[in-house]
Motif scaffolding. Structure first.
Motif, PDB file in Angstrom:
ATOM      1  N   ASP B 102      -2.683  -4.545   6.755  1.00 36.30           N
ATOM      2  CA  ASP B 102      -2.290  -5.758   6.527  1.00 36.30           C
ATOM      3  C   ASP B 102      -3.145  -7.023   6.205  1.00 36.30           C
ATOM      4  OD1 ASP B 102       0.849  -5.772   6.678  1.00 36.30           O
ATOM      5  OD2 ASP B 102       0.372  -5.157   8.706  1.00 36.30           O
ATOM      6  N   ALA B 103      -4.454  -6.842   6.900  1.00 35.81           N
ATOM      7  CA  ALA B 103      -5.427  -7.460   6.642  1.00 35.81           C
ATOM      8  C   ALA B 103      -5.948  -7.420   5.115  1.00 35.81           C
ATOM      9  CB  ALA B 103      -6.679  -7.468   7.532  1.00 35.81           C
ATOM     10  N   ASP B 106      -3.557  -8.751   2.719  1.00 37.11           N
ATOM     11  CA  ASP B 106      -3.544 -10.373   2.727  1.00 37.11           C
ATOM     12  C   ASP B 106      -4.642 -10.540   1.702  1.00 37.11           C
ATOM     13  OD1 ASP B 106      -1.520 -10.301   4.469  1.00 37.11           O
ATOM     14  OD2 ASP B 106      -2.663 -11.242   5.957  1.00 37.11           O
ATOM     15  N   PHE B 109      -4.101 -10.060  -1.820  1.00 36.15           N
ATOM     16  CA  PHE B 109      -3.111 -11.189  -2.283  1.00 36.15           C
ATOM     17  C   PHE B 109      -3.920 -12.175  -2.509  1.00 36.15           C
ATOM     18  CE2 PHE B 109       0.649 -13.085  -3.751  1.00 36.15           C
ATOM     19  CZ  PHE B 109       1.306 -11.966  -4.388  1.00 36.15           C
ATOM     20  N   ARG B 163       5.017  -5.615  -0.855  1.00 33.22           N
ATOM     21  CA  ARG B 163       5.926  -6.674  -0.003  1.00 33.22           C
ATOM     22  C   ARG B 163       5.603  -7.886  -0.128  1.00 33.22           C
ATOM     23  NH1 ARG B 163       5.909  -6.936   5.596  1.00 33.22           N
ATOM     24  NH2 ARG B 163       7.841  -7.981   5.261  1.00 33.22           N
ATOM     25  N   ARG B 164       4.333  -8.490  -0.142  1.00 33.97           N
ATOM     26  CA  ARG B 164       4.052  -9.786  -0.319  1.00 33.97           C
ATOM     27  C   ARG B 164       4.276 -10.182  -1.818  1.00 33.97           C
ATOM     28  NH1 ARG B 164       1.524  -7.131   3.297  1.00 33.97           N
ATOM     29  NH2 ARG B 164       0.159  -8.236   5.151  1.00 33.97           N
ATOM     30  N   SER B 166       6.923  -9.509  -3.440  1.00 30.05           N
ATOM     31  CA  SER B 166       8.147  -9.719  -3.429  1.00 30.05           C
ATOM     32  C   SER B 166       8.660 -11.015  -3.166  1.00 30.05           C
ATOM     33  CB  SER B 166       8.979  -8.643  -2.413  1.00 30.05           C
ATOM     34  OG  SER B 166       8.873  -9.147  -1.269  1.00 30.05           O
ATOM     35  N   GLY B 167       8.005 -11.870  -2.300  1.00 29.40           N
ATOM     36  CA  GLY B 167       8.174 -13.362  -1.871  1.00 29.40           C
ATOM     37  C   GLY B 167       7.416 -14.045  -3.198  1.00 29.40           C
ATOM     38  N   PHE B 168       7.071 -13.539  -4.112  1.00 31.57           N
ATOM     39  CA  PHE B 168       6.653 -14.299  -5.251  1.00 31.57           C
ATOM     40  C   PHE B 168       7.723 -13.833  -6.484  1.00 31.57           C
ATOM     41  CE2 PHE B 168       2.631 -16.769  -4.192  1.00 31.57           C
ATOM     42  CZ  PHE B 168       2.536 -15.937  -2.756  1.00 31.57           C
ATOM     43  N   SER B 169       8.642 -13.157  -6.184  1.00 27.19           N
ATOM     44  CA  SER B 169       9.503 -12.765  -7.383  1.00 27.19           C
ATOM     45  C   SER B 169       8.820 -11.848  -8.321  1.00 27.19           C
ATOM     46  CB  SER B 169      10.336 -13.869  -7.669  1.00 27.19           C
ATOM     47  OG  SER B 169      10.971 -14.424  -6.738  1.00 27.19           O
TER      48      SER B 169
END
Lengths: 246, 246
Positions: B102-103, B106, B109, B163-164, B166-169
């Motif tokens: 996850d780090a 992150d 991204f 996954r990350r 997806s929050g930015f479409s």
């Protein structure tokens, strides 16, 4: 018929000037930001003006345009324009809401990640040729994934940031003058918190309020003292929401 | 009973040395990265070693430890260790998979957003005191929201980046040696693409492959020429996946 005169007081990237010139006599080339004195000198003959958010339009500027009918502000925020006085003089003021919502939310999240993961510091370190190899504690940052984000002022942009935060499995608190509809809270994964609780609980705080008399200096020394010592604060609202001199 | 000796060859932040000392005679303080010569000089009496990913452990280093039984690598990647030779000598090599997924996602991204929104440049500009006010074309960046991300090597970390995204479409393409299970593709919103198509279609390309003989210099001049001229490339894999000299 005479065409109305349009003052292009700020740079306008990618604009179709010939198209504009079919409807207006253009004053200025839209290639630079005019100083206040120049605006005041040119306004007397203009019916319309395009300016941006770094050009204060106060009473004196408005009074310089006796035939001014409309100000088209290139940007969302309009705290630099005395809209009450403009309304009184019958001058319409327009802005560009929504068009920048996603870009602003992207940039807000970029600043959250850059601050927590120390991108700016790392970038300078590498460009200065200082990087010689991996060390576990070199620029050790803060995790973003799974942490608690507090959104102060959760309108269009705040909600767009919350959508992005969901992909990072963040818990999202928000504070508004009045809570959002329950259905909207659920859809966006947002949980209402009073202002002080939000300050105390959040790992990362994002300010996305408009600048109003109520939000000016919303963050003073007292609010900073309520935050965790490790808190990260990202302000994508206007500067004066934070009282930096405190 | 004599305690085995443990060489602490790299900095170990927040480690409980007294606890370690109950089981091992500690060689070194775990406060700095030892040079190769020092490792070689100290290894002859050590049964165990902790090192990190910037310390090459080749044949000569392994030969310097006749009683060495285990190397605990502080990190996920182990391309700096000659694991074939270690296995031949009966030396176990461990790493830390997953703990950094996850780090790393992150940070990956963070680099995507920082590059597209020009965070490093803007940071330097502001710190140098050059910012005087808003201009629409000042550090005009690239939109991240809604664009196409191509993930090259879509394992644990690549999927966590998806996954990350997806929050930015974002639309997420990926390329692996073999496609993921269909159910996993659907769950993560991932679409398989052959390597050349991914290079040609993507707006942003993320490299998250391991470094293997197959992926070394996977990106040469030819791959760059296939990309859009506006493409952003973020490599969170090992450096040699990209042939920079090309």
């Amino acid at each position: 018929m005479n065409k109305p005169s349009l003052l292009l007081a700020c740079p306008l990237p990618n604009i179709d000037l010939p198209e504009l010139a079919r409807s207006f006599t253009l004053i200025g080339a839209g290639d630079r930001r005019m100083e206040r004195d120049e605006m005041v000198a040119l306004l007397p003959n203009c019916q319309a003006m395009i300016c941006n958010t770094s050009q204060p339009v106060d009473r004196a500027v408005l009074d310089a345009g006796p035939i001014l009918r409309i100000i088209s502000n290139f940007g969302v925020g309009y705290n630099h324009i005395d809209i009450a006085y403009a309304a009184q003089k019958g001058i319409a003021v327009t802005n560009t809401p929504d068009i920048l919502t996603d870009a602003t939310a992207d940039l807000g999240f970029a600043l959250i990640l850059a601050t927590c993961r120390r991108v700016g510091e790392g970038d300078r370190y590498c460009r200065e040729g200082k990087f010689t190899g991996f060390e576990a504690s070199l620029f050790l940052g803060q995790q973003v994934y799974g942490r608690t984000l507090g959104i102060v002022g959760c309108g269009r942009i705040g909600q767009a940031v919350a959508r992005r935060a969901s992909g990072f499995s963040m818990k999202c608190l928000y504070h508004n003058r009045k809570p959002l509809e329950k259905s909207l809270e659920q859809e966006r994964g947002l949980q209402y918190a009073d202002f002080n609780s939000l300050l105390e609980i959040s790992d990362i705080i994002l300010i996305s309020t408009p600048l109003t008399p109520e939000t000016r200096h919303l963050f003073t020394l007292e609010q900073f003292q309520r935050m965790k010592r490790s808190s990260v604060l990202v302000n994508i609202s206007r500067g004066p929401v934070v009282k930096e001199a405190d």
